[in-house]
Design a protein around this motif. Structure first.
Motif, PDB file in Angstrom:
ATOM      1  N   SER A   1       7.534  -0.178   5.490  1.00  0.00           N
ATOM      2  CA  SER A   1       7.388   1.273   5.628  1.00  0.00           C
ATOM      3  C   SER A   1       8.700   1.985   5.292  1.00  0.00           C
ATOM      4  O   SER A   1       8.701   2.997   4.580  1.00  0.00           O
ATOM      5  CB  SER A   1       6.952   1.621   7.055  1.00  0.00           C
TER       6      SER A   1
ATOM      7  N   THR B   1      -1.083   8.192   1.765  1.00  0.00           N
ATOM      8  CA  THR B   1      -2.224   7.297   1.555  1.00  0.00           C
ATOM      9  C   THR B   1      -1.878   6.174   0.587  1.00  0.00           C
ATOM     10  O   THR B   1      -2.340   5.033   0.756  1.00  0.00           O
ATOM     11  CB  THR B   1      -3.426   8.077   1.007  1.00  0.00           C
TER      12      THR B   1
ATOM     13  N   ARG C   1       1.219   4.872   0.066  1.00  0.00           N
ATOM     14  CA  ARG C   1       2.131   3.954   0.743  1.00  0.00           C
ATOM     15  C   ARG C   1       1.390   3.115   1.784  1.00  0.00           C
ATOM     16  O   ARG C   1       1.669   1.923   1.956  1.00  0.00           O
ATOM     17  CB  ARG C   1       3.291   4.716   1.384  1.00  0.00           C
ATOM     18  N   ASP C   2       0.431   3.738   2.460  1.00  0.00           N
ATOM     19  CA  ASP C   2      -0.352   2.994   3.456  1.00  0.00           C
ATOM     20  C   ASP C   2      -1.163   1.885   2.803  1.00  0.00           C
ATOM     21  O   ASP C   2      -1.311   0.795   3.378  1.00  0.00           O
ATOM     22  CB  ASP C   2      -1.299   3.947   4.209  1.00  0.00           C
ATOM     23  N   GLU C   3      -1.695   2.145   1.613  1.00  0.00           N
ATOM     24  CA  GLU C   3      -2.479   1.126   0.914  1.00  0.00           C
ATOM     25  C   GLU C   3      -1.598  -0.039   0.487  1.00  0.00           C
ATOM     26  O   GLU C   3      -1.998  -1.212   0.582  1.00  0.00           O
ATOM     27  CB  GLU C   3      -3.171   1.746  -0.299  1.00  0.00           C
TER      28      GLU C   3
ATOM     29  N   SER D   1       1.170  -0.981   2.000  1.00  0.00           N
ATOM     30  CA  SER D   1       1.498  -1.692   3.251  1.00  0.00           C
ATOM     31  C   SER D   1       0.341  -2.564   3.710  1.00  0.00           C
ATOM     32  O   SER D   1       0.534  -3.705   4.154  1.00  0.00           O
ATOM     33  CB  SER D   1       1.850  -0.682   4.348  1.00  0.00           C
ATOM     34  N   LYS D   2      -0.880  -2.044   3.605  1.00  0.00           N
ATOM     35  CA  LYS D   2      -2.065  -2.780   4.039  1.00  0.00           C
ATOM     36  C   LYS D   2      -2.244  -4.061   3.235  1.00  0.00           C
ATOM     37  O   LYS D   2      -2.530  -5.124   3.798  1.00  0.00           O
ATOM     38  CB  LYS D   2      -3.297  -1.877   3.898  1.00  0.00           C
ATOM     39  N   LYS D   3      -2.072  -3.969   1.928  1.00  0.00           N
ATOM     40  CA  LYS D   3      -2.244  -5.147   1.080  1.00  0.00           C
ATOM     41  C   LYS D   3      -1.142  -6.178   1.338  1.00  0.00           C
ATOM     42  O   LYS D   3      -1.390  -7.386   1.304  1.00  0.00           O
ATOM     43  CB  LYS D   3      -2.268  -4.740  -0.391  1.00  0.00           C
TER      44      LYS D   3
ATOM     45  N   ALA E   1       0.408  -6.649   4.187  1.00  0.00           N
ATOM     46  CA  ALA E   1       0.156  -7.244   5.499  1.00  0.00           C
ATOM     47  C   ALA E   1      -0.985  -8.246   5.470  1.00  0.00           C
ATOM     48  O   ALA E   1      -1.065  -9.137   6.325  1.00  0.00           O
ATOM     49  CB  ALA E   1      -0.150  -6.143   6.519  1.00  0.00           C
ATOM     50  N   ALA E   2      -1.884  -8.129   4.467  1.00  0.00           N
ATOM     51  CA  ALA E   2      -3.060  -8.996   4.394  1.00  0.00           C
ATOM     52  C   ALA E   2      -2.809 -10.283   3.611  1.00  0.00           C
ATOM     53  O   ALA E   2      -3.699 -11.118   3.499  1.00  0.00           O
ATOM     54  CB  ALA E   2      -4.223  -8.227   3.762  1.00  0.00           C
TER      55      ALA E   2
ATOM     56  N   PRO F   1       2.381 -12.709   5.134  1.00  0.00           N
ATOM     57  CA  PRO F   1       2.521 -11.248   5.194  1.00  0.00           C
ATOM     58  C   PRO F   1       3.944 -10.799   4.880  1.00  0.00           C
ATOM     59  O   PRO F   1       4.913 -11.503   5.153  1.00  0.00           O
ATOM     60  CB  PRO F   1       2.154 -10.914   6.639  1.00  0.00           C
TER      61      PRO F   1
ATOM     62  N   ARG G   1       6.580  -8.062   5.876  1.00  0.00           N
ATOM     63  CA  ARG G   1       6.907  -7.040   6.876  1.00  0.00           C
ATOM     64  C   ARG G   1       8.282  -6.427   6.615  1.00  0.00           C
ATOM     65  O   ARG G   1       8.538  -5.299   6.978  1.00  0.00           O
ATOM     66  CB  ARG G   1       6.856  -7.650   8.282  1.00  0.00           C
TER      67      ARG G   1
END
Length: 316
Positions: free
Chosen positions: A227, A244, A246-248, A250-252, A254-255, A259, A261
């Motif tokens: 982040s 939105t 940046r969140d996408e 981060s989501k990918k 983390a998955a 991961p 971080r």
């Protein structure tokens, strides 16, 4: 490590193996020294540059490790049995059989627990079935098992690294990656590889131009969480300004199987350009030194690299 071995148990692990009732195994000074060397190697790995934080993603596995560390005989043996079944459940015909050794240790101030999957490295030198049954003692065959420092499949509770629950040995090889997965452990991506992974996701979501802009900006930013780094990137890469987007990303990240971080922004990265049997490697320094143009006169493309010195050419 100025620790003493408190309890030891082990069982044969292999695809479809059926472990018997776990029991406290006898251990002597030779076996203790062998096991403590493995623990010291794991501790050394935790302090090395390739170490990555690892966290429990399965609460039951965390409880089992804590029982190995702090439990009485019955709790220790139940935890060892549960972890043995978990590992066997993830083994396939291509994973080597071995002994899963669970150890409780104490250094006079704090307890620790180690889980080691040992394999026989000298063919026919030890019979895992007789070790499992107790007919043969592990202390008699330590010289033909994985040597300390060479073990890939090992875990140690606790880990002094911030944000990490457990030390896990180097599982760079694909064959070794089932071990932490079976024990309910998720290992973060290495810092240098984390930067590459982030750029790959940005490229997939936003295209080549945004990835190039992000890549060139990265060495000028501060290391930090995904982040943090994405927020810094958004100040110089307009396409990353929407939350939105940046969140996408981060989501990918983390998955992923490993991961992401945290991102080390100054990790050495190299761009690889390939075309027509030619490979060009260009270190990423924070400046875009490469341009690719269509050759309108002769056809094809021109790769232009800007450097400060006169190029040296030689045949190797």
């Amino acid at each position: 490590m100025s620790a003493t071995v408190q309890k030891v148990t082990y069982a044969r692990v292999a695809k479809d193996a059926t472990p018997g009732t776990a029991s406290i195994r006898p251990h002597d000074s030779k076996l203790d020294a062998f096991l403590l060397e493995h623990v010291e190697a794991l501790q050394g790995f935790a302090n090395g540059k390739n170490s990555c934080p690892a966290v429990f993603v399965d609460p039951a596995s965390k409880t089992s490790f804590e029982a190995l560390r702090d439990g009485n005989d019955a709790e220790f043996l139940q935890a060892a049995h549960d972890l043995t079944l978990q590992l066997i459940g993830q083994m396939t015909g291509s994973t080597a059989e071995g002994l899963l050794v669970c150890v409780q240790l104490h250094d006079g101030q704090a307890a620790a627990a180690a889980v080691l999957k040992l394999q026989v490295v000298t063919p026919n030198a030890a019979n895992l079935q007789t070790l499992d049954s107790g007919e043969q003692l592990l202390s008699a065959v330590t010289n033909v098992m994985d040597a300390p420092g060479k073990l890939q499949k090992g875990a140690l509770l606790d880990d002094p690294q911030p944000g990490s629950d457990v030390v896990v040995g180097d599982v760079a090889s694909k064959e070794a990656q089932y071990f932490p997965r079976a024990l309910g452990i998720s290992i973060e991506e290495r810092p240098g590889q984390a930067a590459i992974a982030m750029l790959d996701v940005i490229k997939d979501l936003q295209g080549d131009a945004v990835e190039v802009a992000s890549r060139n900006a990265l060495p000028n930013l501060s290391a930090g969480t995904v982040s943090d780094v994405l927020t810094q990137l958004s100040t110089v890469v307009p396409e990353l300004q929407p939350t939105t987007v940046r969140d996408e990303v981060s989501k990918k990240l983390a998955a992923r199987a490993r991961p992401v971080r945290n991102v080390e922004t100054t990790a050495p990265l190299t761009e690889h350009i390939t075309a027509s049997g030619v490979t060009i490697k260009v270190p990423i320094t924070g400046q875009d030194r490469v341009s690719i143009e269509q050759d309108k006169v002769n056809g094809g493309y021109k790769i232009i690299i800007r450097v400060d010195e006169h190029p040296k050419r030689e045949v190797r």
